[in-house]
Scaffold this motif. Structure first.
Motif, PDB file in Angstrom:
ATOM      1  N   GLY A   1      -1.250  10.229  -0.217  1.00 56.54           N
ATOM      2  CA  GLY A   1      -1.265   8.779  -0.062  1.00 56.54           C
ATOM      3  C   GLY A   1      -2.171   8.263   1.037  1.00 56.54           C
ATOM      4  O   GLY A   1      -2.206   7.062   1.310  1.00 56.54           O
ATOM      5  N   HIS A   2      -2.931   9.162   1.675  1.00 60.54           N
ATOM      6  CA  HIS A   2      -3.782   8.771   2.800  1.00 60.54           C
ATOM      7  C   HIS A   2      -4.833   7.727   2.407  1.00 60.54           C
ATOM      8  O   HIS A   2      -5.273   6.950   3.246  1.00 60.54           O
ATOM      9  N   GLY A   3      -5.181   7.659   1.150  1.00 58.58           N
ATOM     10  CA  GLY A   3      -6.151   6.651   0.706  1.00 58.58           C
ATOM     11  C   GLY A   3      -5.723   5.240   1.069  1.00 58.58           C
ATOM     12  O   GLY A   3      -6.556   4.373   1.346  1.00 58.58           O
ATOM     13  N   ARG A   4      -4.431   4.981   1.102  1.00 62.58           N
ATOM     14  CA  ARG A   4      -3.926   3.658   1.469  1.00 62.58           C
ATOM     15  C   ARG A   4      -4.340   3.277   2.880  1.00 62.58           C
ATOM     16  O   ARG A   4      -4.575   2.114   3.175  1.00 62.58           O
ATOM     17  N   ASP A   5      -4.416   4.277   3.762  1.00 58.78           N
ATOM     18  CA  ASP A   5      -4.772   3.999   5.148  1.00 58.78           C
ATOM     19  C   ASP A   5      -6.196   3.452   5.263  1.00 58.78           C
ATOM     20  O   ASP A   5      -6.497   2.687   6.174  1.00 58.78           O
TER      21      ASP A   5
ATOM     22  N   THR B   1      -1.157   3.129  10.289  1.00 58.97           N
ATOM     23  CA  THR B   1      -0.341   3.754   9.248  1.00 58.97           C
ATOM     24  C   THR B   1      -0.774   5.189   8.972  1.00 58.97           C
ATOM     25  O   THR B   1      -0.163   5.874   8.163  1.00 58.97           O
ATOM     26  N   ASN B   2      -1.818   5.649   9.644  1.00 61.33           N
ATOM     27  CA  ASN B   2      -2.384   6.972   9.396  1.00 61.33           C
ATOM     28  C   ASN B   2      -1.617   8.033  10.187  1.00 61.33           C
ATOM     29  O   ASN B   2      -1.786   8.165  11.389  1.00 61.33           O
ATOM     30  N   ARG B   3      -0.823   8.801   9.497  1.00 60.37           N
ATOM     31  CA  ARG B   3      -0.041   9.856  10.155  1.00 60.37           C
ATOM     32  C   ARG B   3      -0.875  11.092  10.461  1.00 60.37           C
ATOM     33  O   ARG B   3      -0.412  11.999  11.137  1.00 60.37           O
ATOM     34  N   ASP B   4      -2.108  11.144   9.952  1.00 57.56           N
ATOM     35  CA  ASP B   4      -2.969  12.309  10.160  1.00 57.56           C
ATOM     36  C   ASP B   4      -3.753  12.254  11.470  1.00 57.56           C
ATOM     37  O   ASP B   4      -4.338  13.245  11.879  1.00 57.56           O
ATOM     38  N   ASN B   5      -3.808  11.096  12.110  1.00 57.56           N
ATOM     39  CA  ASN B   5      -4.595  10.945  13.341  1.00 57.56           C
ATOM     40  C   ASN B   5      -3.759  10.201  14.375  1.00 57.56           C
ATOM     41  O   ASN B   5      -3.619   8.990  14.302  1.00 57.56           O
TER      42      ASN B   5
ATOM     43  N   LEU C   1       0.848  -1.193   0.000  1.00 58.21           N
ATOM     44  CA  LEU C   1       0.000   0.000   0.000  1.00 58.21           C
ATOM     45  C   LEU C   1       0.886   1.246   0.000  1.00 58.21           C
ATOM     46  O   LEU C   1       1.027   1.931   1.017  1.00 58.21           O
ATOM     47  N   PRO C   2       1.502   1.577  -1.131  1.00 59.66           N
ATOM     48  CA  PRO C   2       2.407   2.727  -1.149  1.00 59.66           C
ATOM     49  C   PRO C   2       1.658   4.044  -0.908  1.00 59.66           C
ATOM     50  O   PRO C   2       0.517   4.201  -1.333  1.00 59.66           O
ATOM     51  N   ALA C   3       2.313   4.961  -0.225  1.00 56.99           N
ATOM     52  CA  ALA C   3       1.727   6.278   0.056  1.00 56.99           C
ATOM     53  C   ALA C   3       2.015   7.203  -1.120  1.00 56.99           C
ATOM     54  O   ALA C   3       2.888   8.071  -1.059  1.00 56.99           O
ATOM     55  N   ASP C   4       1.256   7.010  -2.195  1.00 56.31           N
ATOM     56  CA  ASP C   4       1.433   7.855  -3.373  1.00 56.31           C
ATOM     57  C   ASP C   4       0.062   8.329  -3.853  1.00 56.31           C
ATOM     58  O   ASP C   4      -0.931   8.193  -3.144  1.00 56.31           O
ATOM     59  N   ASP C   5       0.003   8.846  -5.074  1.00 56.82           N
ATOM     60  CA  ASP C   5      -1.239   9.462  -5.551  1.00 56.82           C
ATOM     61  C   ASP C   5      -2.157   8.509  -6.322  1.00 56.82           C
ATOM     62  O   ASP C   5      -3.074   8.950  -6.987  1.00 56.82           O
ATOM     63  N   ARG C   6      -1.963   7.202  -6.216  1.00 57.69           N
ATOM     64  CA  ARG C   6      -2.804   6.241  -6.951  1.00 57.69           C
ATOM     65  C   ARG C   6      -4.198   6.081  -6.361  1.00 57.69           C
ATOM     66  O   ARG C   6      -5.087   5.542  -6.994  1.00 57.69           O
ATOM     67  N   TRP C   7      -4.406   6.516  -5.126  1.00 60.11           N
ATOM     68  CA  TRP C   7      -5.636   6.235  -4.393  1.00 60.11           C
ATOM     69  C   TRP C   7      -6.737   7.227  -4.738  1.00 60.11           C
ATOM     70  O   TRP C   7      -6.506   8.417  -4.841  1.00 60.11           O
ATOM     71  N   ARG C   8      -7.955   6.737  -4.915  1.00 59.45           N
ATOM     72  CA  ARG C   8      -9.107   7.594  -5.206  1.00 59.45           C
ATOM     73  C   ARG C   8      -9.545   8.381  -3.976  1.00 59.45           C
ATOM     74  O   ARG C   8     -10.075   9.468  -4.103  1.00 59.45           O
TER      75      ARG C   8
END
Length: 140
Positions: free
Chosen positions: A88-92, A125-129, A74-81
């Protein structure tokens, strides 16, 4: 039907990095207060869309290996919708499909029944919370 039900909410601060936090001691302390030597089940539940519960060895590198494997899967990049939050937060939000937000474990004689090298861990893995809750529930 269980003779007893008890529940407790842990508040955990994981920080701003991807973490594996060992909850085994918290689980054991909870059972010491509520199980009273009974057999039953301990349910560990994380009420978050971006964290999970894993049973694994800690301290010998397995926790770091798990985080490395998740970074590969689950790379933290811009592939996530799903795009709010940090890049990359979509991976979380996909993490709980691989590391479920719950585990149910046997309790024998009031004690958590884990293998020699097993620990109960919060995977975040969520660095935002940085603030997490974990609900422990004993049925016995």
């Amino acid at each position: 039907m269980p003779d007893s039900f008890a529940t407790h909410l842990l508040s955990i601060t994981t920080g701003r990095t991807e973490t594996v936090t060992d909850l085994t001691g918290d689980c054991e302390q909870f059972l010491a207060r509520v199980a009273h030597g009974r057999d039953g089940l301990l349910n560990i539940f994380v009420p978050h869309a971006t964290a999970g519960v894993a049973i694994l060895e800690t301290g010998a590198g397995s926790d770091d290996d798990l985080l490395a494997a998740l970074q590969t899967l689950l790379p933290a990049d811009d592939r996530w919708r799903h795009r709010h939050g940090s890049p990359g937060h979509g991976r979380d939000h996909v993490l709980p499909a691989l590391v479920p937000p719950h585990a149910t474990l046997p309790v024998i004689g009031g004690r958590l029944e884990l293998g020699t090298w097993q620990s109960v861990c919060l995977v975040d893995t969520n660095r935002d919370n940085a603030n997490r809750q974990v609900r422990l529930s004993f049925f016995g």
